[in-house]
Design a protein around this motif. Sequence first.
Motif, PDB file in Angstrom:
ATOM      1  N   LEU A   1      -3.762  -5.592   1.668  1.00  0.00           N
ATOM      2  CA  LEU A   1      -2.519  -4.693   1.216  1.00  0.00           C
ATOM      3  C   LEU A   1      -2.865  -3.352   1.325  1.00  0.00           C
ATOM      4  CD1 LEU A   1      -1.976  -7.479  -0.289  1.00  0.00           C
ATOM      5  CD2 LEU A   1      -1.266  -6.549  -2.328  1.00  0.00           C
ATOM      6  N   VAL A   2      -1.821  -2.499   1.674  1.00  0.00           N
ATOM      7  CA  VAL A   2      -1.913  -1.197   1.926  1.00  0.00           C
ATOM      8  C   VAL A   2      -1.266  -0.500   1.060  1.00  0.00           C
ATOM      9  CG1 VAL A   2      -1.869   0.569   3.799  1.00  0.00           C
ATOM     10  CG2 VAL A   2      -2.724  -1.818   4.304  1.00  0.00           C
ATOM     11  N   GLU A   3      -1.487   0.568   0.301  1.00  0.00           N
ATOM     12  CA  GLU A   3      -0.786   1.242  -0.407  1.00  0.00           C
ATOM     13  C   GLU A   3      -0.758   2.564   0.253  1.00  0.00           C
ATOM     14  OE1 GLU A   3      -3.749  -0.934  -3.456  1.00  0.00           O
ATOM     15  OE2 GLU A   3      -3.802   0.139  -1.205  1.00  0.00           O
ATOM     16  N   SER A   4       0.542   3.347  -0.091  1.00  0.00           N
ATOM     17  CA  SER A   4       0.654   4.656   0.437  1.00  0.00           C
ATOM     18  C   SER A   4       1.483   5.330  -0.512  1.00  0.00           C
ATOM     19  CB  SER A   4       1.252   4.496   1.814  1.00  0.00           C
ATOM     20  OG  SER A   4       2.528   3.987   1.896  1.00  0.00           O
ATOM     21  N   GLY A   5       1.662   6.810  -0.257  1.00  0.00           N
ATOM     22  CA  GLY A   5       2.552   7.613  -1.157  1.00  0.00           C
ATOM     23  C   GLY A   5       1.796   8.178  -2.212  1.00  0.00           C
ATOM     24  N   GLY A   6       0.615   8.279  -2.366  1.00  0.00           N
ATOM     25  CA  GLY A   6      -0.137   8.987  -3.542  1.00  0.00           C
ATOM     26  C   GLY A   6       0.068  10.488  -2.868  1.00  0.00           C
ATOM     27  N   GLY A   7      -0.509  11.323  -3.967  1.00  0.00           N
ATOM     28  CA  GLY A   7      -0.811  12.794  -3.530  1.00  0.00           C
ATOM     29  C   GLY A   7      -1.050  13.345  -4.717  1.00  0.00           C
ATOM     30  N   LEU A   8      -0.981  14.769  -4.709  1.00  0.00           N
ATOM     31  CA  LEU A   8      -1.087  15.649  -5.762  1.00  0.00           C
ATOM     32  C   LEU A   8       0.585  16.218  -6.139  1.00  0.00           C
ATOM     33  CD1 LEU A   8      -2.486  17.734  -7.740  1.00  0.00           C
ATOM     34  CD2 LEU A   8      -2.575  19.296  -5.665  1.00  0.00           C
ATOM     35  N   VAL A   9       0.680  16.174  -7.393  1.00  0.00           N
ATOM     36  CA  VAL A   9       2.054  16.674  -7.935  1.00  0.00           C
ATOM     37  C   VAL A   9       1.771  17.339  -9.139  1.00  0.00           C
ATOM     38  CG1 VAL A   9       2.273  14.229  -9.168  1.00  0.00           C
ATOM     39  CG2 VAL A   9       4.436  15.543  -8.236  1.00  0.00           C
ATOM     40  N   ARG A  10       2.793  18.167  -9.445  1.00  0.00           N
ATOM     41  CA  ARG A  10       2.864  18.966 -10.752  1.00  0.00           C
ATOM     42  C   ARG A  10       3.391  18.143 -11.863  1.00  0.00           C
ATOM     43  NH1 ARG A  10       2.036  24.189  -9.933  1.00  0.00           N
ATOM     44  NH2 ARG A  10       2.053  25.125  -7.808  1.00  0.00           N
ATOM     45  N   PRO A  11       3.036  18.417 -12.980  1.00  0.00           N
ATOM     46  CA  PRO A  11       3.545  17.611 -14.278  1.00  0.00           C
ATOM     47  C   PRO A  11       5.224  17.744 -14.406  1.00  0.00           C
ATOM     48  CG  PRO A  11       1.827  19.041 -14.777  1.00  0.00           C
ATOM     49  CD  PRO A  11       1.849  19.347 -13.457  1.00  0.00           C
ATOM     50  N   GLY A  12       5.605  16.656 -14.474  1.00  0.00           N
ATOM     51  CA  GLY A  12       7.211  16.441 -14.459  1.00  0.00           C
ATOM     52  C   GLY A  12       7.497  15.964 -12.935  1.00  0.00           C
ATOM     53  N   GLY A  13       6.868  15.949 -12.033  1.00  0.00           N
ATOM     54  CA  GLY A  13       7.250  15.663 -10.535  1.00  0.00           C
ATOM     55  C   GLY A  13       7.064  14.181 -10.506  1.00  0.00           C
ATOM     56  N   SER A  14       7.499  13.802  -9.111  1.00  0.00           N
ATOM     57  CA  SER A  14       7.730  12.329  -8.934  1.00  0.00           C
ATOM     58  C   SER A  14       7.095  12.012  -7.752  1.00  0.00           C
ATOM     59  CB  SER A  14       9.230  12.146  -8.719  1.00  0.00           C
ATOM     60  OG  SER A  14       9.961  12.411  -9.851  1.00  0.00           O
ATOM     61  N   LEU A  15       6.891  10.503  -7.529  1.00  0.00           N
ATOM     62  CA  LEU A  15       6.068  10.044  -6.422  1.00  0.00           C
ATOM     63  C   LEU A  15       6.656   8.832  -6.229  1.00  0.00           C
ATOM     64  CD1 LEU A  15       2.318  11.092  -6.654  1.00  0.00           C
ATOM     65  CD2 LEU A  15       4.103  11.882  -4.837  1.00  0.00           C
ATOM     66  N   ARG A  16       6.708   8.217  -5.098  1.00  0.00           N
ATOM     67  CA  ARG A  16       6.904   6.674  -4.765  1.00  0.00           C
ATOM     68  C   ARG A  16       5.948   6.154  -3.977  1.00  0.00           C
ATOM     69  NH1 ARG A  16      12.057   3.756  -1.752  1.00  0.00           N
ATOM     70  NH2 ARG A  16      10.816   4.571   0.360  1.00  0.00           N
ATOM     71  N   LEU A  17       5.316   5.101  -4.637  1.00  0.00           N
ATOM     72  CA  LEU A  17       4.364   4.376  -3.881  1.00  0.00           C
ATOM     73  C   LEU A  17       4.858   3.277  -3.219  1.00  0.00           C
ATOM     74  CD1 LEU A  17       1.618   4.285  -6.683  1.00  0.00           C
ATOM     75  CD2 LEU A  17       2.174   6.225  -5.033  1.00  0.00           C
ATOM     76  N   SER A  18       4.156   2.795  -1.907  1.00  0.00           N
ATOM     77  CA  SER A  18       4.855   1.770  -1.336  1.00  0.00           C
ATOM     78  C   SER A  18       3.289   0.808  -1.319  1.00  0.00           C
ATOM     79  CB  SER A  18       4.979   2.127   0.212  1.00  0.00           C
ATOM     80  OG  SER A  18       6.015   2.938  -0.134  1.00  0.00           O
ATOM     81  N   CYS A  19       3.782  -0.512  -1.123  1.00  0.00           N
ATOM     82  CA  CYS A  19       2.677  -1.496  -0.837  1.00  0.00           C
ATOM     83  C   CYS A  19       3.140  -2.477   0.286  1.00  0.00           C
ATOM     84  CB  CYS A  19       2.510  -2.230  -2.341  1.00  0.00           C
ATOM     85  SG  CYS A  19       1.441  -3.819  -2.043  1.00  0.00           S
ATOM     86  N   ALA A  20       2.533  -2.544   1.261  1.00  0.00           N
ATOM     87  CA  ALA A  20       2.759  -3.310   2.407  1.00  0.00           C
ATOM     88  C   ALA A  20       1.761  -4.141   2.591  1.00  0.00           C
ATOM     89  CB  ALA A  20       3.230  -2.646   3.606  1.00  0.00           C
ATOM     90  N   ALA A  21       1.971  -5.402   3.303  1.00  0.00           N
ATOM     91  CA  ALA A  21       0.946  -6.057   3.935  1.00  0.00           C
ATOM     92  C   ALA A  21       1.182  -6.484   5.498  1.00  0.00           C
ATOM     93  CB  ALA A  21       1.037  -7.475   3.242  1.00  0.00           C
ATOM     94  N   PRO A  22       0.636  -5.914   6.231  1.00  0.00           N
ATOM     95  CA  PRO A  22       1.055  -5.938   7.775  1.00  0.00           C
ATOM     96  C   PRO A  22       0.705  -7.005   8.167  1.00  0.00           C
ATOM     97  CG  PRO A  22       0.105  -3.647   7.160  1.00  0.00           C
ATOM     98  CD  PRO A  22       0.022  -4.586   6.000  1.00  0.00           C
ATOM     99  N   GLY A  23       1.598  -7.986   8.624  1.00  0.00           N
ATOM    100  CA  GLY A  23       1.196  -9.125   9.494  1.00  0.00           C
ATOM    101  C   GLY A  23       1.360 -10.481   8.342  1.00  0.00           C
ATOM    102  N   PHE A  24       1.736 -10.311   7.068  1.00  0.00           N
ATOM    103  CA  PHE A  24       1.571 -11.229   6.151  1.00  0.00           C
ATOM    104  C   PHE A  24       2.915 -10.976   5.302  1.00  0.00           C
ATOM    105  CE2 PHE A  24      -2.501 -13.135   6.586  1.00  0.00           C
ATOM    106  CZ  PHE A  24      -3.307 -12.293   7.506  1.00  0.00           C
ATOM    107  N   THR A  25       3.286 -11.974   4.752  1.00  0.00           N
ATOM    108  CA  THR A  25       4.615 -11.923   3.847  1.00  0.00           C
ATOM    109  C   THR A  25       4.397 -11.758   2.582  1.00  0.00           C
ATOM    110  OG1 THR A  25       6.738 -12.715   3.086  1.00  0.00           O
ATOM    111  CG2 THR A  25       4.813 -14.227   3.510  1.00  0.00           C
ATOM    112  N   LEU A  26       4.938 -10.959   1.787  1.00  0.00           N
ATOM    113  CA  LEU A  26       4.578 -10.477   0.190  1.00  0.00           C
ATOM    114  C   LEU A  26       5.731 -11.264  -0.468  1.00  0.00           C
ATOM    115  CD1 LEU A  26       3.703  -6.926  -0.115  1.00  0.00           C
ATOM    116  CD2 LEU A  26       2.097  -8.691  -0.062  1.00  0.00           C
ATOM    117  N   ASN A  27       6.757 -11.794   0.310  1.00  0.00           N
ATOM    118  CA  ASN A  27       8.271 -12.377  -0.348  1.00  0.00           C
ATOM    119  C   ASN A  27       7.879 -13.461  -1.234  1.00  0.00           C
ATOM    120  OD1 ASN A  27       9.052 -10.071   1.309  1.00  0.00           O
ATOM    121  ND2 ASN A  27      10.021 -11.296   2.877  1.00  0.00           N
TER     122      ASN A  27
END
Length: 127
Positions: A4-30
């Motif tokens: 499983l590969v997570e992405s989308g993290g980072g540094l954000v100010r209070p009150g801000g927003s982020l969207r994280l993603s989780c994928a599994a290349p080559g395998f189904t999560l469905n």
Amino acid sequence: QLQLVESGGGLVRPGGSLRLSCAAPGFTLNDYAIGWFRQAPGKEREGVSCISRSGRTSDYADSVKGRFTISRDNAKNTVYLAMNSLNAEDTAIYYCARARALRPCTLKPVGSEYDYWGQGTQVTVSS
């Protein structure tokens, strides 16, 4: 080997927003429930949110209800965690995990419920 590969993290100010993603290349999560978890320094890993295989059912930790939204796009084989109104207490490494076959959505980060984990993505909320 499933990864499983997570992405989308980072540094954000209070009150801000982020969207994280989780994928599994080559395998189904469905066909599996997926959970998001986080671990802050010196603290135990805790459940943040989870979503059922169909996407019709989800659950959230009390600390993130109303601020975070979990979703899945089975066509893209990806699960998302949209995080709004972030505050310093949300700072942690965020992990996604695949539930064991036929296991339901649960916020318990235990091996009996989840069998594959990602490496995590750092989320830092700071001014």
